[in-house]
Scaffold this active site. Structure first.
Site, mmCIF file in Angstrom:
data_model
loop_
_atom_site.group_PDB
_atom_site.id
_atom_site.type_symbol
_atom_site.label_atom_id
_atom_site.label_comp_id
_atom_site.label_asym_id
_atom_site.label_seq_id
_atom_site.Cartn_x
_atom_site.Cartn_y
_atom_site.Cartn_z
ATOM 1 N N LYS A 1 0.832 -1.160 -0.161
ATOM 2 C CA LYS A 1 -0.020 -0.253 0.086
ATOM 3 C C LYS A 1 0.563 1.297 -0.320
ATOM 4 O O LYS A 1 2.029 0.752 1.071
ATOM 5 C CB LYS A 1 -1.207 0.006 1.029
ATOM 6 C CG LYS A 1 -1.979 1.049 1.473
ATOM 7 C CD LYS A 1 -2.844 0.893 2.510
ATOM 8 C CE LYS A 1 -3.966 1.817 2.507
ATOM 9 N NZ LYS A 1 -4.299 1.708 4.055
ATOM 10 N N SER B 1 -9.591 1.435 3.120
ATOM 11 C CA SER B 1 -8.550 2.844 2.328
ATOM 12 C C SER B 1 -7.575 1.923 1.247
ATOM 13 O O SER B 1 -7.247 2.378 0.868
ATOM 14 C CB SER B 1 -7.931 3.776 3.198
ATOM 15 O OG SER B 1 -7.089 3.187 3.803
ATOM 16 N N SER C 1 -10.169 -0.522 7.034
ATOM 17 C CA SER C 1 -9.311 -0.330 6.182
ATOM 18 C C SER C 1 -8.735 -1.753 4.676
ATOM 19 O O SER C 1 -8.500 -1.527 3.994
ATOM 20 C CB SER C 1 -8.789 0.612 5.570
ATOM 21 O OG SER C 1 -8.992 1.857 5.953
#
Lengths: 487, 95
Positions: free
Chosen positions: A79, A154, A178
């Site tokens: 990420k 997210s 997330s």
């Protein structure tokens, strides 16, 4: 024979060990998948082709020397919230569009040391603030199961990349859901470890008392392999905990005793879509068939977790994001008139709408005259929510319920009303407030879209969590399904 | 719960965020709806409940006061928008 991109980390590790393929071949396979498919999905902010191939060559040499570990040569994606030395780390924001990290995050450092190959950095909601990946400065990510729908957020880029077979696994972070929510919406196994289990060093901060790094994988076994590598204390993160790191992989098959599973009534409220409830209840019935005992439990304050979170998280975010001042790094406005103008316009231009809303919410609840009514009150309710979980764990080993109230929703469906978007995390946020470990595993489909079962354990109960998830995945095949367009 | 545009400008000033006029109205509307949702907390009885600041009830860990970091200024300043001779440049503050 399973296609390389449909295989698990454990399966690919066996193929590397047997010499069926090299890390360079594996890495080229995934880089080629990214080149073909990412334009339609927008999972990656940066693809690190040269770096990945150099890492893969080094991994193959390491294996030839007989020094390979369990993860050596396996490619994954990070990420874009994790700093990786000499590469861009944007956190999905214009503010960090040109930020080149001068150091590695602890998670990256540990996986690099294990010989893992980094394919690239994945798209995400700006500063991890979002549940649909629609707040990213780099554009939304599409769900591989249906490109008109969101992948969740997210960690939406990480989830979509693994679901589409562009990477066999990815890292993520989970502040209010997330990792677990995008895992549920894309048919993956998403693990959020106990607060403090994994070092936050080098992970761009959002809400420091809630943020935790974790993984998005195709199986609980893969999550165990990655967690074993990233867990453990780190003196650079004073909230990381000096607790022993168990052998998570060995623990997968241990503890086969009779499980007592708590089913919180609050997880089956009016907001839960009926078809999702049916899939989750069927998963609970599977555990029952395997000998588990289901116990209804109460979490009387859980319905307050969303309002509590939307005081605590923005308060911490407004403080954390004050570091972006246009002076030392990050976006700077053109021709500032004075210092105040420099701060205000650099931040006004560098941050997107949702990030500004959270900073302003946080500033408001912390401002003079409102602190007691909002921030102190929220911290007190946080204590009540945490106590509810502790009371439940006196009676049961694990808690189970849905990860999300609905399957993946359409792009744009919830962008007009932030509160509707926030309520999507109603079942995941309590776990962050209490600092507990949680996992989402696929347990069914509704109209061709995956549904997630959430499992929650007491603090540092990751081994039990992974064991229960693994047990389910040995009896079912939901986790092995791929979206048809990417099979 | 409602917020005036002036209140929103005041919060933006505290947060050092420039907002244009369209954003002010938009933020006023959405912030009011977020704070309205948050107001559910007020009905909860929290008398005598100790506020929770940290999920693990952990004490701050201590270490020996030793130098463990080296100088990275040059490396770090490569990310700075404007520097000169190792200094970060900002608009003139002192006339």
């Amino acid at each position: 024979m399973t296609a390389l991109h449909a295989d698990t980390l454990a399966g690919l590790a066996a193929r590397l060990a047997s010499g069926e393929c090299s890390s360079v071949e594996l890495t080229r396979h995934f880089l080629a998948r990214i080149a073909v498919h990412d334009a339609g999905l927008n999972c990656f902010v940066s693809v690190l082709e040269a770096r990945a191939l150099a890492q893969a060559e080094a991994a193959d040499r390491r294996r030839a020397r007989g020094e390979a570990g369990p993860l050596t040569g396996l490619p994954i994606a990070h990420k874009d919230i994790f700093c990786a030395r000499d590469t861009r780390t944007t956190c999905g924001s214009r503010m960090l569009e040109r930020f080149v990290s001068p150091y590695d995050a602890a998670v990256v450092e540990r996986l690099d040391a294990a010989g893992v190959v980094t394919l690239g950095k994945t798209n995400m909601d700006e500063f991890a603030m979002g549940s649909s990946n629609e707040t990213s400065y780099f554009g939304p990510v599409r769900n591989p199961w249906d490109p008109t729908r969101v992948p969740g957020g997210s960690s939406g880029g990480s989830a979509a990349a693994v679901a589409a077979g562009l990477a066999p696994a990815a890292t993520g972070t989970d502040t209010g859901g997330s990792i677990r929510q995008p895992a549920a919406l894309t048919g993956l196994t998403g693990l959020k470890p106990t607060y403090g289990r994994v070092s936050r060093w080098g992970m761009v901060a959002f809400a420091s008392s809630l943020d935790q790094a974790g993984t998005l994988t195709r199986s609980a076994e893969d999550a165990a392999l990655l967690l074993a590598a990233i867990a453990g204390a780190d003196r650079r993160d004073s909230t990381s905990v000096e607790a022993e790191v168990p052998d998570y992989h060995a623990a997968l098959d241990a503890g086969r005793g009779r499980l007592r599973i708590g089913v919180p009534r609050a997880f089956f409220d009016d907001g839960l879509e009926e078809a999702v409830a049916v899939a989750v209840r069927e998963a609970l019935a599977e555990y029952e068939r395997q000998g588990a005992e289901l116990v209804e439990v109460e979490l009387p304050n859980l319905h307050l977790s969303v309002p509590t979170y939307y005081v605590v998280a923005p308060a911490e975010a407004s403080s954390n994001l004050s570091r972006f001042d246009g002076v030392r790094f990050g976006h700077r406005c053109e021709a500032p008139q004075d210092l105040l103008d420099l701060y205000e316009r650099s931040r006004g231009e560098g941050f997107g709408a949702e990030v500004k809303r959270r900073i302003m919410t946080g500033t408001y609840v912390l401002s003079a005259g409102y602190y007691d009514a909002y921030y102190l009150k929220a911290q007190q309710v946080r204590q009540l929510i945490t106590a509810d979980f502790a009371r439940a764990f006196e009676r049961v080993d694990l808690l189970m319920g849905p990860t999300t109230p609905t399957p993946a929703f359409a792009l744009g469906a919830k962008t007009a009303d932030p509160v509707q978007m926030y309520l999507n995390d109603i079942y995941t946020i309590g776990v962050n407030l209490a600092g507990l470990p949680g996992i989402s595993i696929p347990c069914g489909e509704v109209a061709g879209l995956p549904v997630g079962l959430q499992i929650i354990a007491p603090h540092f109960g990751e081994a039990a969590l992974l064991g229960a998830a693994h047990r389910y995945q040995q009896a079912t095949d939901w986790h092995r399904r791929l979206p048809a367009a990417y099979a | 719960m409602s917020l005036t545009n002036d209140q929103v400008r005041g919060i933006a000033r505290l947060a050092r965020l420039s907002l244009d006029e369209a954003e002010v109205a938009e933020v006023a509307d959405k912030l009011a709806s977020i704070l309205g949702m948050v107001d559910q907390l007020q009905a909860t009885d929290t008398a005598g409940v100790v506020p929770m600041a940290h999920p693990l009830d952990a004490a701050q860990q201590l270490r020996a006061d030793e130098v463990i970091e080296t100088d990275h200024r040059e490396e770090y300043q490569r990310n700075a928008p404007l520097t000169e001779q190792g200094l970060y440049l900002v608009p003139r503050v002192v006339e």
